[in-house]
Design a protein around this motif. Structure first.
Motif, PDB file in Angstrom:
ATOM      1  N   LEU A 284       0.803  -1.219   0.000  1.00 18.77           N
ATOM      2  CA  LEU A 284       0.000   0.000   0.000  1.00 18.77           C
ATOM      3  C   LEU A 284       0.839   1.273   0.000  1.00 18.77           C
ATOM      4  O   LEU A 284       0.330   2.346  -0.339  1.00 18.77           O
ATOM      5  N   PHE A 289      -1.017   3.022  -5.072  1.00 20.25           N
ATOM      6  CA  PHE A 289      -1.774   3.480  -3.902  1.00 20.25           C
ATOM      7  C   PHE A 289      -1.034   4.598  -3.162  1.00 20.25           C
ATOM      8  O   PHE A 289      -1.621   5.647  -2.868  1.00 20.25           O
ATOM      9  N   ILE A 296      -2.445   3.581   6.304  1.00 21.24           N
ATOM     10  CA  ILE A 296      -2.072   2.159   6.280  1.00 21.24           C
ATOM     11  C   ILE A 296      -2.358   1.523   7.639  1.00 21.24           C
ATOM     12  O   ILE A 296      -2.868   0.398   7.728  1.00 21.24           O
ATOM     13  N   LEU A 345      -8.383  -0.546  -4.263  1.00 21.11           N
ATOM     14  CA  LEU A 345      -8.318  -0.451  -2.811  1.00 21.11           C
ATOM     15  C   LEU A 345      -9.557  -1.018  -2.124  1.00 21.11           C
ATOM     16  O   LEU A 345      -9.426  -1.752  -1.129  1.00 21.11           O
TER      17      LEU A 345
END
Length: 445
Positions: A284, A289, A296, A345
């Motif tokens: 991530l 992203f 996170i 996501l």
């Protein structure tokens, strides 16, 4: 559907019934001094709604929170640790693997101390040492020192989960055992979630060292509340510290096919979970992203799903049986791994939800089955499960990082699918063994 997770419901039920008979309070005597035949001895162990049950549940819930918050405190911070010390993902992952690996190695020796000195005593000492080390971890001058301190912390925590499982098996009535263990596992999920979410946001503002310090202070509060709340054990009987006794007990557990299957299932489930959550932060933070550390960390809120699935494992087993619950847990985990392959996501989050729900349900079912099955040496039986479980976590963290480095997220998913296939295969083998056993019993009748 049969109720045995790996094919031995008759063994589980018989051991539970035996436990009730042997630990029940004596029946009142008649005027002639003999116990009446129609009086069923009362079971003095704790049950939902009974004295001490809520205090016990909250105490072990908080112990579970502290255990997972400390044990995985560096997991969400791995990208920051890599950058600060200039090391690779594989090297940084050892700050997690060292803790879980040390726990796996020390859980069996500490289980012997649990048998001799008591469950509550060992849980208190283990948590106190782990908390003290946790307050030193933020000051580690190098990645080598950080790994070493984390290993000591993991070794200290080894006394807690094994003693908790044995405490529950001795102090809680058999019908309430799965629910009680599920609550302890739910505490694990809350600890894992809160540790990662808190460290993520704190680290974004003040760095990873401050974040680890905050986790240490939270663990202090949990440890104090745990000791004040946990009722004194009433059914503990001190065992021997002689090595020969320990070896004989462990040998007996390892000769039990059902227990060995449960140990393997716990290890394989944890391999998946450890791999996923060790490398998700790296995925991530990378393009497309490129998420900040606080966001996170918030990804780990999906642990709340694990809290629900673990605490409701008893109801799941009642409806599907232990074997059916394991199949459902494995199927849910598989679906999550496949969904997480998408470069979206929302779909990655959905995949994490499914993986987390499947893992915690499977872990609660397998660990409670160990407590049911072991007729004696419960601390050693639980220790072997915890050892396998945390070896799976250590292997998952290390192998997950290697797989991610070699093949990206798809490589990690391939590793996870292989582990879930192992869970399903073992459960099928156990089911076949159960059918064979039932046929043999029928023939001999």
């Amino acid at each position: 559907m049969p109720s045995a997770s790996t094919g031995a419901s008759t063994i589980v039920d018989a051991s539970a019934a035996t436990a009730v008979r042997t630990e029940a309070a004596p029946a009142p005597a008649t005027s002639t001094g003999a116990a009446p035949l129609d009086v069923v001895p009362a079971d003095s162990r704790m049950a939902p709604g009974g004295p001490g049950y809520r205090r016990m549940s909250l105490a072990l819930f908080l112990a579970g929170v502290a255990t997972f918050a400390l044990l995985y405190s560096t997991q969400a911070l791995l990208p920051l640790i890599s950058g600060d010390f200039g090391v690779t993902a594989s090297t940084a992952s050892w700050t997690v693997s060292a803790a879980t690996g040390a726990l796996a190695l020390f859980v069996l020796p500490l289980s012997a101390l649990s048998e001799r000195f008591g469950r509550r005593t060992l849980m208190t000492v283990s948590l106190a040492i782990a908390v003290a080390v946790g307050l030193l971890v933020p000051f580690a001058p190098s990645v080598g020192w950080l790994v070493a301190l984390r290993a000591v912390q993991g070794a200290a925590l080894a006394g807690l989960p094994v003693s908790a499982m044995a405490y529950l098996a001795e102090e809680v009535r058999p019908k309430a055992l799965i629910t009680a263990i599920g609550l302890f596992v739910a505490g694990n999920s809350v600890g894992g979630m809160s540790g990662r979410v808190i460290t993520g946001w704190v680290a974004q503002e003040w760095g990873w060292r401050v974040a680890l310090g905050v986790i240490g202070l939270i663990a202090v509060g949990c440890a104090v509340a745990f000791r004040l709340l946990l009722p004194a054990p009433k059914h503990f009987k001190a065992g021997s510290l002689r090595p020969a006794v320990l070896v004989r007990t462990v040998r007996g557990h390892l000769a039990n096919p059902l227990l060995c299957r449960l140990y393997a299932i716990g290890a394989l489930f944890m391999t998946v979970f450890g791999a996923v959550y060790t490398v998700i932060g790296y995925r991530l933070t990378d393009a497309p992203f490129s998420l900040p550390q606080g966001i996170i960390g918030s990804i780990f809120l999906v642990y709340l799903v694990g809290t629900v699935s673990a605490s409701t494992a008893g109801k799941l087993v009642a409806r599907l049986g232990r074997r059916g619950a394991l199949y459902l847990a494995g199927g849910t985990t598989t679906a999550g791994l496949l969904v997480s392959l998408a470069d979206s996501l929302p779909l990655i989050l959905l995949g994490l939800v499914l993986i987390t729900a499947g893992f915690f349900a499977g872990h609660a079912v397998a660990s409670s089955s160990v407590s049911h099955t072991a007729k004696e040496g419960r601390a050693q039986a639980s220790a072997l499960y915890q050892s396998a479980y945390y070896l799976g976590s250590s292997a998952g963290g290390t192998l997950g990082a290697v797989a991610f480095h070699a093949g990206g997220w798809a490589g990690m998913v391939a590793l996870g699918l292989l582990a879930v296939l192992g869970v399903v295969t073992i459960t099928v083998v156990g089911s076949h063994a159960a059918r064979t056993q039932r046929r043999l019993v029928a023939v001999h009748r």
